[in-house]
Design an enzyme around this catalytic site. Structure first.
Site, mmCIF file in Angstrom:
data_model
loop_
_atom_site.group_PDB
_atom_site.id
_atom_site.type_symbol
_atom_site.label_atom_id
_atom_site.label_comp_id
_atom_site.label_asym_id
_atom_site.label_seq_id
_atom_site.Cartn_x
_atom_site.Cartn_y
_atom_site.Cartn_z
ATOM 1 N N GLY A 1 -77.316 -8.167 5.326
ATOM 2 C CA GLY A 1 -77.022 -7.376 6.510
ATOM 3 C C GLY A 1 -75.759 -6.565 6.320
ATOM 4 O O GLY A 1 -74.871 -6.937 5.545
ATOM 5 N N THR A 2 -75.656 -5.448 7.030
ATOM 6 C CA THR A 2 -74.544 -4.523 6.783
ATOM 7 C C THR A 2 -73.232 -4.945 7.444
ATOM 8 O O THR A 2 -72.163 -4.555 6.978
ATOM 9 C CB THR A 2 -74.903 -3.112 7.284
ATOM 10 O OG1 THR A 2 -75.189 -3.166 8.688
ATOM 11 C CG2 THR A 2 -76.117 -2.577 6.545
ATOM 12 N N ASP A 3 -73.299 -5.743 8.515
ATOM 13 C CA ASP A 3 -72.083 -6.025 9.277
ATOM 14 C C ASP A 3 -70.994 -6.697 8.444
ATOM 15 O O ASP A 3 -69.810 -6.383 8.580
ATOM 16 C CB ASP A 3 -72.412 -6.889 10.503
ATOM 17 C CG ASP A 3 -73.116 -6.099 11.585
ATOM 18 O OD1 ASP A 3 -73.153 -4.856 11.483
ATOM 19 O OD2 ASP A 3 -73.645 -6.715 12.530
#
Length: 690
Positions: free
Chosen positions: A209-211
């Protein structure tokens, strides 16, 4: 069914931890769907081309297109040779049992994969889906192995003009995690799984995931010690399940770079750009260009061409084998200063069990000069808390240019240069987990670049080059190179260098003037000729075990890099350039695909092997036949070279093992009762028992 690895094939393991890329739209928004990604990749020909399993594949080629046209016109609508573009646009779902016919790759994990053999035997039906429920075997404590179905990409052009395909397997976590739920234990799990599969795969792609991706990429850059293979994190802002998404480009780009290039770093690929993993931060939650590396240029730009900035790629120069460090200290935190912050807040934040703090300061490293606040920071430093100062500005570095910044350094706070907040935090966690490091050693190493995470102070850089090289200087350099070539190619003494001067020199002989006359080139032409000679000289020096020639080439390469850094392209055109993919230590011979390390290993050049490794030579490079330098050294019986390569992390791979070449050599040595050869192959890691 396990397949032998061909010389035109690289193997990549995809670790799918979760993230947006796996999600589908449900009643309550986007939710991760297990095995959705793997099943989707299997139906898209750009990610899996069944024709590549055939010896007669002409995917995306002129021959294939013409064959398909002939078959179509004759009424036989066979898919052979159908273009990759058209097949990718209209994928045909494979039959339900196709997984049973897919070649498999052995994959290891620190967690169980699929179902155990015992459970499969107890099951009423063994007709399980091999992708979702592969048979799992426990082979050691906390080590499990399963044979996962492999997918294979259409061939594409790799460096050196070789048409290469990428075979890969997807190890999917259960459950898939949103990146906001990842913790230190998950970073260690990723590092462990890379270590378990390090000898089987050529590179690794991590879906995430990018977060918190920049936290993970920073942490892994430190946990993966003495890394010699490519590791790339990627993900997506829009799920693969959506018609319009960035998942395809991100995953395909990461897969192609991992399969075609050896960039021995932990990297992050997003929006057609490969970044150093510990140099990035997520700066946008809605742009497809979600990540930024404000203080360091990209390693790779993907456009019509894939352009690798080899001058900035880290090269492993230590003679140590790869290992994954499996600890990180949880007692670290980030404190962001703000106007009016109270001393009570700071004291509470710095109290035990806190061992390390990243202090985000104003501007170039400034902080409020209140005596009570400075005293609280000093008390923590005296108590052994490691505090590293970085800037709240995304671009720039901390310095002691201002009195308000120097006061922090005086109480024991360590300047963190231009590190990102994510990098500073994970680096501190990594260093504090080292049991043998004292507080003073941690403080020293925090400000020292370990994985290219911060820019070296200007005082440690090579002296700037004040003037660009002119034509005459280029010609002198060319003659230097030619002198080295002649010296290595014959037993004659080096050819004296011709000195060229702008000033009239009546004593200069007519023959020298005539010899200099043809060199009426531009500086760019002269520099280009000089560049073309260096790879040849490097291979020659490696084969002849000539340290002087290797040092000469490497010194010229470093000089060119320093000159280019001091002379911006806009100011001086053209810049001197002898940059080779992976550096001169890894320049590839076009015909054989061999690196200088191959040449040195074949000829038993012990000194050259050591010099090349110290210059960043890649021990995992394979030539056009799929052989490693270690294989050639063992085959030729060069025991000293084998010992050095193994110490540096070399392993037999590709055609060495799966082509049966190493095992055949061992059998010949055994049948001939050649104990010396058997011993050398054993040192190289070959199985000499069976």
């Amino acid at each position: 069914m396990d397949l032998a690895q061909g010389s035109d094939e690289s193997r990549v393991l995809i670790l799918n931890t979760g993230g947006t890329i796996n999600m589908i739209l449900g009643h309550q928004g986007y939710v991760p769907e297990p095995y959705f990604l793997t099943e989707t990749l299997r139906t898209q020909n750009r990610f899996h081309d069944p024709l590549e399993e055939s010896l007669f594949s002409h995917s995306a080629s002129v021959e294939g297109y013409r064959e398909w046209t002939r078959n179509t016109n004759s009424g036989a609508a066979t898919p052979i040779g159908k273009s990759a573009q058209s097949r990718a646009a209209s994928p045909t779902p494979p039959p339900q049992d196709q997984h049973h016919h897919l070649p498999t790759l052995p994959v290891r994990s620190s967690r169980p994969i699929g179902i155990s053999h015992v459970a499969a035997q107890l099951s009423q039906s063994c007709n399980h889906n091999a992708a979702k429920h592969p048979l799992c075997t426990k082979i050691a404590d906390d080590v499990y192995e399963a044979h996962l179905p492999s997918l294979i990409t259409p061939r594409s052009t790799a460096p050196g003009g070789i048409r290469k395909r990428i075979r890969y397997a997807v190890l999917e976590w259960d459950p898939l995690l949103d990146s906001s739920n990842l913790e230190i234990t998950d970073w260690i799990r990723i590092a462990t799984e890379i270590e378990l599969n390090y000898s089987t795969f050529d590179a690794f792609v991590i879906l995430h995931g990018t977060d918190t991706m920049s936290y993970t990429s920073s942490a892994l850059s430190f946990l993966l010690e003495d890394l010699g293979k490519t590791v790339i994190l990627t993900g997506a802002q829009i799920p693969l399940s959506q018609l319009r998404n960035d998942a395809v480009d991100n995953l395909l780009g990461a897969l192609v770079i991992a399969g075609h290039y050896i960039i021995p770093e932990c990297c992050l690929f997003f929006n057609h750009t490969l970044y150093r993993g510990n140099r990035v931060s997520k700066f946008s939650s809605y742009d497809l260009n979600a990540f930024s590396s404000p203080n360091f240029p990209p390693l790779v730009n993907v456009g019509i061409d894939i352009v690798v900035n080899w001058n900035d790629v880290i090269r492993q120069t230590s003679l140590r084998r790869f290992r994954a460090h499996k600890q990180m200290s949880p007692h670290v935190a980030t404190l962001r200063l703000f106007p009016g912050i109270t001393t009570a807040t700071v004291r509470a934040f710095l109290s035990p069990p806190t061992r390390g703090v990243v202090l985000e300061t104003f501007g170039a490293g400034n902080a409020p000069q209140r005596p009570d606040l400075i005293s609280a920071l000093k008390e923590a430093c005296d108590r052994g808390v490691v505090i590293v100062s970085i800037s709240q500005c995304a671009k720039g570095s901390v310095s002691d240019a201002y009195e308000t910044g120097r006061s922090l350094l005086m109480v024991g706070i360590v300047p963190g240069g231009d590190m990102t907040p994510e990098c500073a935090l994970t680096k501190l966690s990594y260093l504090l987990s080292k049991p043998d490091f004292s507080v003073s050693e941690v403080r020293r190493l925090v400000g020292t670049p370990l994985r290219g995470e911060l820019t070296r102070p200007a005082s440690t850089l090579p002296p700037a080059v004040s003037e660009p090289k002119g034509i005459d200087q280029n010609l002198e350099s060319i003659q230097d190179v030619l002198s080295q070539v002649v010296r290595l190619s014959s037993s004659q003494r080096p050819v004296p260098r011709v000195v060229i001067s702008h000033e009239a020199d009546e004593s200069r002989s007519e023959s020298i003037a005539e010899a200099a006359a043809p060199w009426s080139w531009t500086a760019a032409e002269a520099a280009s000729t000089e560049s073309a000679l260096f790879p040849f000289l490097m291979h020659l020096a490696a084969a002849r075990d000539d340290a002087e020639g290797i040092v000469f080439c490497l010194a010229a390469e470093r000089g060119a890099a320093a000159e280019n850094a001091a002379s911006p392209a806009a100011e001086y055109q053209p810049r001197r350039n002898i940059a080779i993919g992976g550096g001169l230590a890894n320049c590839i011979e076009p015909a054989s695909g061999r690196s200088p390390l191959h040449s040195a290993a074949i000829n038993g050049s012990v000194g050259a092997v050591s010099a090349l490794l110290e210059a960043g030579a890649l021990v995992h490079l394979r030539d056009a036949l799929g052989h490693t330098p270690l294989y050639y050294a063992a085959r030729q019986g060069h025991e000293g070279v084998v010992e050095i390569l193994v110490k540096a992390g070399a392993i037999l791979g590709g055609s060495d093992v799966e082509g049966g070449f190493a095992s055949l050599a061992v059998k010949k040595a055994s049948s001939a009762r050649d104990d010396n050869a058997t011993r050398i192959w054993k040192k190289a890691g070959a199985n000499v028992e069976g």
